[in-house]
Design an enzyme around this catalytic site. Structure first.
Site, PDB file in Angstrom:
ATOM      1  N   ASP A  46      14.992 -11.673  -9.974  1.00  0.00           N
ATOM      2  CA  ASP A  46      13.794 -10.842  -9.834  1.00  0.00           C
ATOM      3  C   ASP A  46      14.004  -9.465 -10.468  1.00  0.00           C
ATOM      4  O   ASP A  46      13.085  -8.877 -11.041  1.00  0.00           O
ATOM      5  CB  ASP A  46      13.427 -10.687  -8.354  1.00  0.00           C
ATOM      6  CG  ASP A  46      12.755 -11.941  -7.796  1.00  0.00           C
ATOM      7  OD1 ASP A  46      12.210 -12.726  -8.596  1.00  0.00           O
ATOM      8  OD2 ASP A  46      12.798 -12.134  -6.575  1.00  0.00           O
ATOM      9  N   GLY A  47      15.249  -8.951 -10.359  1.00  0.00           N
ATOM     10  CA  GLY A  47      15.566  -7.653 -10.965  1.00  0.00           C
ATOM     11  C   GLY A  47      15.389  -7.689 -12.484  1.00  0.00           C
ATOM     12  O   GLY A  47      14.985  -6.693 -13.093  1.00  0.00           O
ATOM     13  N   ASN A 123       6.791  -3.606  -7.630  1.00  0.00           N
ATOM     14  CA  ASN A 123       7.160  -3.828  -6.224  1.00  0.00           C
ATOM     15  C   ASN A 123       6.664  -2.717  -5.298  1.00  0.00           C
ATOM     16  O   ASN A 123       5.947  -2.958  -4.351  1.00  0.00           O
ATOM     17  CB  ASN A 123       8.682  -3.876  -6.069  1.00  0.00           C
ATOM     18  CG  ASN A 123       9.264  -5.271  -6.249  1.00  0.00           C
ATOM     19  OD1 ASN A 123       8.534  -6.248  -6.256  1.00  0.00           O
ATOM     20  ND2 ASN A 123      10.568  -5.342  -6.405  1.00  0.00           N
ATOM     21  N   GLU A 124       7.148  -1.487  -5.601  1.00  0.00           N
ATOM     22  CA  GLU A 124       6.880  -0.397  -4.668  1.00  0.00           C
ATOM     23  C   GLU A 124       7.254   0.940  -5.282  1.00  0.00           C
ATOM     24  O   GLU A 124       7.971   1.004  -6.282  1.00  0.00           O
ATOM     25  CB  GLU A 124       7.653  -0.555  -3.354  1.00  0.00           C
ATOM     26  CG  GLU A 124       9.118  -0.134  -3.346  1.00  0.00           C
ATOM     27  CD  GLU A 124      10.072  -1.094  -4.010  1.00  0.00           C
ATOM     28  OE1 GLU A 124      10.707  -0.672  -4.998  1.00  0.00           O
ATOM     29  OE2 GLU A 124      10.189  -2.245  -3.606  1.00  0.00           O
ATOM     30  N   ARG A 149       8.203  12.348   9.297  1.00  0.00           N
ATOM     31  CA  ARG A 149       9.491  13.059   9.223  1.00  0.00           C
ATOM     32  C   ARG A 149      10.588  12.017   9.217  1.00  0.00           C
ATOM     33  O   ARG A 149      10.608  11.131  10.067  1.00  0.00           O
ATOM     34  CB  ARG A 149       9.697  13.952  10.450  1.00  0.00           C
ATOM     35  CG  ARG A 149       8.834  15.183  10.490  1.00  0.00           C
ATOM     36  CD  ARG A 149       9.302  16.131  11.607  1.00  0.00           C
ATOM     37  NE  ARG A 149       8.617  17.406  11.519  1.00  0.00           N
ATOM     38  CZ  ARG A 149       7.421  17.634  12.052  1.00  0.00           C
ATOM     39  NH1 ARG A 149       6.798  16.687  12.718  1.00  0.00           N
ATOM     40  NH2 ARG A 149       6.863  18.825  11.921  1.00  0.00           N
TER      41      ARG A 149
HETATM   42  P1  NAD Z   1      18.172  -5.439  -7.793  1.00  0.00           P
HETATM   43  O1  NAD Z   1      17.420  -5.722  -9.035  1.00  0.00           O
HETATM   44  O2  NAD Z   1      19.596  -5.750  -7.708  1.00  0.00           O
HETATM   45  O3  NAD Z   1      17.392  -6.132  -6.589  1.00  0.00           O
HETATM   46  C1  NAD Z   1      17.873  -5.978  -5.270  1.00  0.00           C
HETATM   47  C2  NAD Z   1      17.437  -7.213  -4.514  1.00  0.00           C
HETATM   48  O4  NAD Z   1      16.031  -7.223  -4.313  1.00  0.00           O
HETATM   49  C3  NAD Z   1      17.795  -8.511  -5.227  1.00  0.00           C
HETATM   50  O5  NAD Z   1      18.297  -9.415  -4.298  1.00  0.00           O
HETATM   51  C4  NAD Z   1      16.437  -8.949  -5.801  1.00  0.00           C
HETATM   52  O6  NAD Z   1      16.373 -10.358  -6.000  1.00  0.00           O
HETATM   53  C5  NAD Z   1      15.507  -8.499  -4.716  1.00  0.00           C
HETATM   54  N1  NAD Z   1      14.120  -8.346  -5.109  1.00  0.00           N
HETATM   55  C6  NAD Z   1      13.603  -7.605  -6.115  1.00  0.00           C
HETATM   56  N2  NAD Z   1      12.273  -7.737  -6.148  1.00  0.00           N
HETATM   57  C7  NAD Z   1      11.945  -8.595  -5.132  1.00  0.00           C
HETATM   58  C8  NAD Z   1      10.726  -9.118  -4.646  1.00  0.00           C
HETATM   59  N3  NAD Z   1       9.532  -8.778  -5.171  1.00  0.00           N
HETATM   60  N4  NAD Z   1      10.770  -9.952  -3.573  1.00  0.00           N
HETATM   61  C9  NAD Z   1      11.941 -10.292  -3.010  1.00  0.00           C
HETATM   62  N5  NAD Z   1      13.135  -9.824  -3.422  1.00  0.00           N
HETATM   63  C10 NAD Z   1      13.125  -8.979  -4.466  1.00  0.00           C
HETATM   64  O7  NAD Z   1      18.030  -3.937  -7.280  1.00  0.00           O
HETATM   65  P2  NAD Z   1      17.494  -2.590  -7.869  1.00  0.00           P
HETATM   66  O8  NAD Z   1      17.510  -2.634  -9.339  1.00  0.00           O
HETATM   67  O9  NAD Z   1      18.178  -1.499  -7.182  1.00  0.00           O
HETATM   68  O10 NAD Z   1      15.974  -2.500  -7.312  1.00  0.00           O
HETATM   69  C11 NAD Z   1      14.984  -3.373  -7.630  1.00  0.00           C
HETATM   70  C12 NAD Z   1      14.239  -3.772  -6.383  1.00  0.00           C
HETATM   71  O11 NAD Z   1      15.163  -4.148  -5.391  1.00  0.00           O
HETATM   72  C13 NAD Z   1      13.401  -2.651  -5.766  1.00  0.00           C
HETATM   73  O12 NAD Z   1      12.059  -2.726  -6.216  1.00  0.00           O
HETATM   74  C14 NAD Z   1      13.498  -2.874  -4.269  1.00  0.00           C
HETATM   75  O13 NAD Z   1      12.355  -3.473  -3.730  1.00  0.00           O
HETATM   76  C15 NAD Z   1      14.641  -3.853  -4.113  1.00  0.00           C
HETATM   77  N6  NAD Z   1      15.663  -3.201  -3.280  1.00  0.00           N
HETATM   78  C16 NAD Z   1      15.688  -3.554  -1.975  1.00  0.00           C
HETATM   79  C17 NAD Z   1      16.574  -2.921  -1.124  1.00  0.00           C
HETATM   80  C18 NAD Z   1      16.574  -3.310   0.300  1.00  0.00           C
HETATM   81  O14 NAD Z   1      15.916  -4.299   0.656  1.00  0.00           O
HETATM   82  N7  NAD Z   1      17.236  -2.563   1.169  1.00  0.00           N
HETATM   83  C19 NAD Z   1      17.443  -1.935  -1.596  1.00  0.00           C
HETATM   84  C20 NAD Z   1      17.386  -1.593  -2.959  1.00  0.00           C
HETATM   85  C21 NAD Z   1      16.456  -2.238  -3.781  1.00  0.00           C
END
Ligand code: NAD
Length: 262
Positions: A46-47, A123-124, A149
C-alpha cells in the site's frame, strides 16, 4: 491502455516481479512511458501505491493505478506475486472497472501569501506535535466544534480509515462511502478540559479548519510525506474533486481485505 509505468518497492523480489511484468507486457505491444502513462503498475505494498499517487499527482486525470503486492495483502493492491500471469492477462485483454478514491485537499494558509500552499492526501492528514502539547481549535463549516489538546489530530478519508485512523481507534469505513473522519491523537482529557473523545465522521461536503495560537514544532503529515507548520496560521481541509482512479479487472471484496488485517 498502451502506455505503462512502474513504481516499485526497493527490494529484489519486487524488482524481479516488475521485470517479469515488463518483459511480457512490452512483448505484447505495451510501451513503457515513465512521463505520461495510462496505467501505473505498482509493485510492493500500500505504501508503494501512496508513493506512486504522489509521484504521478499531475497525471491523476489520465492515469489509472494498479497494485501487485509482494508482502502482505494490501487494500490498494489487486494481485499477489503468485498471480502475475493473470495480472498480465487482465491488463492485456480485459476492460477494467474504475474505482475512484477522492483525495483530501489540505489548504495551508500562511502568515504571508508566499507561505500558503495546497497539498493532497489519499489516506489522511495529521497535525502532530511530539515536542509540546498542541492546542488546536477545530471549526466545521466555520462553526467552532472543539478545542483539542494533545499530540494532534488526524483527518482521514474512507480509504485511509484502515490506516493510521484505525490505530487511533477510528471506525473502518465501508468502501464506497465518501466521508471525512476526525480523530484526536493522544488527547488530554480531565475535569478541566475534555473534548468529544471519540472520532467524528462527517459528510464529504464539510470543510474542517484547524487553528492554533502556535504550530511551533508541529508537523503536517500527509500519507508518507510531511512538512513543518512554521509560518502556517490555519489549515483548511475538504474532500477534493480530484480522484485517484484504480483499475479493477476482477471482483474486489473489501471484507476479504479487512479480514486479512486482523
Ligand atoms: P508505510 O508505507 O510503511 O505504511 C505503514 C503501514 O500502513 C503499512 O503496513 C501499510 O501497508 C499500511 N497502510 C498504508 N495505507 C493503508 C491503508 N489505506 N489501509 C491499511 N493499511 C495501510 O508507512 P509510511 O510511509 O510511514 O506512511 C504511509 C501510511 O502509513 C500513512 O498514510 C499512515 O496511514 C500509515 N501509518 C500508520 C501508522 C499507524 O497505524 N500507527 C503509523 C505510520 C504510518
Amino acid at each position: 491502455m498502451k502506455k505503462i509505468a512502474f513504481v516499485i518497492r526497493k527490494d529484489d523480489h519486487s524488482l524481479s516481479i516488475k521485470n517479469q511484468l515488463e518483459i511480457n507486457l512490452v512483448k505484447s505491444g505495451m510501451i513503457v512511458d515513465e512521463k505520461n502513462p495510462d496505467l501505473v503498475i505498482c509493485v510492493g505494498g500500500d505504501g508503494t501505491i501512496l508513493y506512486a499517487v504522489h509521484k504521478y499527482s499531475n497525471k491523476l486525470d489520465t492515469a489509472k493505478f494498479i497494485g501487485v503486492h509482494t508482502g502482505t495483502l494490501g487494500f490498494f493492491t489487486e494481485y499477489t506475486d503468485q498471480e502475475i500471469d493473470s495480472c498480465i492477462h487482465d491488463i492485456l485483454s480485459e476492460p477494467c472497472d474504475d474505482f475512484t478514491a477522492a483525495l483530501l485537499e489540505v489548504n495551508l494558509i500562511g502568515d504571508v501569501p508566499q507561505h500558503s500552499k495546497t497539498i493532497y492526501a489519499l489516506n489522511e492528514m495529521r497535525i502532530e506535535n511530539i515536542i509540546r502539547t498542541q492546542v488546536i481549535d477545530v471549526y466545521i463549516d466555520g462553526e467552532h466544534f472543539e478545542k483539542c489538546r494533545g499530540t494532534g489530530v488526524c483527518l482521514s478519508t474512507q480509504v485511509g480509515s484502515t490506516a493510521y485512523n484505525r490505530s487511533l481507534g477510528g471506525a473502518v469505513i465501508d468502501s464506497g462511502l465518501s466521508i471525512m473522519q476526525l480523530s484526536e491523537i493522544t488527547s488530554i482529557q480531565h475535569s478541566k478540559h475534555h473534548s468529544l473523545g471519540v472520532p467524528y465522521i462527517m459528510m464529504r461536503n464539510r470543510s474542517v479548519t484547524f487553528m492554533s495560537d502556535t504550530f511551533n514544532h508541529a508537523l503536517l503529515c500527509y500519507d508518507h510525506l510531511y512538512m513543518d507548520l512554521e509560518n502556517i496560521q490555519k489549515v483548511v481541509c475538504t474532500i477534493s474533486d480530484r480522484c485517484v482512479h484504480f483499475a479493477r479487472y476482477r471482483p474486489y471484496s473489501y471484507l476479504k481485505r479487512l479480514k486479512n488485517i486482523y
